[in-house]
Design an enzyme around this catalytic site. Sequence first.
Site, PDB file in Angstrom:
ATOM      1  N   HIS A   7      -9.430   2.374   6.527  1.00 26.92           N
ATOM      2  CA  HIS A   7      -8.069   2.751   6.144  1.00 26.92           C
ATOM      3  C   HIS A   7      -8.132   3.791   5.036  1.00 26.92           C
ATOM      4  CE1 HIS A   7      -3.938   1.145   4.535  1.00 26.92           C
ATOM      5  NE2 HIS A   7      -3.826   2.336   5.096  1.00 26.92           N
TER       6      HIS A   7
ATOM      7  N   HIS B 269      -1.350   4.446   9.257  1.00 28.23           N
ATOM      8  CA  HIS B 269       0.110   4.419   9.121  1.00 28.23           C
ATOM      9  C   HIS B 269       0.800   5.754   9.366  1.00 28.23           C
ATOM     10  CE1 HIS B 269      -1.283   0.844   6.817  1.00 28.23           C
ATOM     11  NE2 HIS B 269      -0.426   0.295   7.662  1.00 28.23           N
TER      12      HIS B 269
ATOM     13  N   CYS C 168      -2.194   9.229   6.939  1.00 26.45           N
ATOM     14  CA  CYS C 168      -2.998   8.013   6.852  1.00 26.45           C
ATOM     15  C   CYS C 168      -3.504   7.693   8.256  1.00 26.45           C
ATOM     16  CB  CYS C 168      -2.132   6.870   6.316  1.00 26.45           C
ATOM     17  SG  CYS C 168      -2.919   5.246   6.396  1.00 26.45           S
TER      18      CYS C 168
ATOM     19  N   GLU D  73       0.865  -1.175   0.000  1.00 18.56           N
ATOM     20  CA  GLU D  73       0.000   0.000   0.000  1.00 18.56           C
ATOM     21  C   GLU D  73       0.902   1.224   0.000  1.00 18.56           C
ATOM     22  OE1 GLU D  73      -1.746  -0.963   3.632  1.00 18.56           O
ATOM     23  OE2 GLU D  73      -3.246  -2.269   2.768  1.00 18.56           O
ATOM     24  N   LYS D  74       0.754   2.055  -0.966  1.00 21.44           N
ATOM     25  CA  LYS D  74       1.659   3.197  -1.114  1.00 21.44           C
ATOM     26  C   LYS D  74       1.193   4.379  -0.276  1.00 21.44           C
ATOM     27  CE  LYS D  74       4.127   0.758  -3.725  1.00 21.44           C
ATOM     28  NZ  LYS D  74       5.191   0.036  -3.087  1.00 21.44           N
ATOM     29  N   HIS D  75       2.143   5.001   0.399  1.00 23.50           N
ATOM     30  CA  HIS D  75       1.854   6.136   1.268  1.00 23.50           C
ATOM     31  C   HIS D  75       2.605   7.408   0.895  1.00 23.50           C
ATOM     32  CE1 HIS D  75       0.467   2.844   3.910  1.00 23.50           C
ATOM     33  NE2 HIS D  75      -0.432   3.739   4.265  1.00 23.50           N
TER      34      HIS D  75
ATOM     35  N   HIS E  72      -3.573   4.490  -2.866  1.00 23.03           N
ATOM     36  CA  HIS E  72      -3.795   4.159  -1.464  1.00 23.03           C
ATOM     37  C   HIS E  72      -5.269   3.811  -1.256  1.00 23.03           C
ATOM     38  CE1 HIS E  72      -4.410   4.702   2.840  1.00 23.03           C
ATOM     39  NE2 HIS E  72      -3.107   4.532   2.980  1.00 23.03           N
TER      40      HIS E  72
END
Length: 124
Positions: A72, A118, A115, A43-45, A66
């Site tokens: 989430h 995260h 996020c 999952e790209k942040h 994302h």
Amino acid sequence: MEKMAMYKCDTCKGVVEVVTPVCDEALKGFSRLEEKTEDATTEKHVPYIEEHEDGYVVKVGKEVEHPMTEEHYIQFIELLIDDNRLYRAYLKPGDKPMACFTVSKGEKVAAREYCNIHGLWKDR
């Protein structure tokens, strides 16, 4: 405390951003959020910035978007131009993980996003 630093309440998990320097006493019960820049998960942040004719677009997830589910999601995206202009877009589940900022261009441009699971991320 450093201007633009972000902190998370140890009790309610709310996030605050320092607008002007404050004493350590003001931030008791808060933990500083460190800006992450390396994403090793699927999952790209890390936010990335695209320059457009009338401003900038900040996207979260270059190869894979994302997730934006109830559980989430990206809560907000910030764009900082020349260390003195800050723009923020708030997102909610179901939105695209991106923000369009129609603004005057700058010499130095950076982005951050938060996020709900995260934490805080900054572009490289």
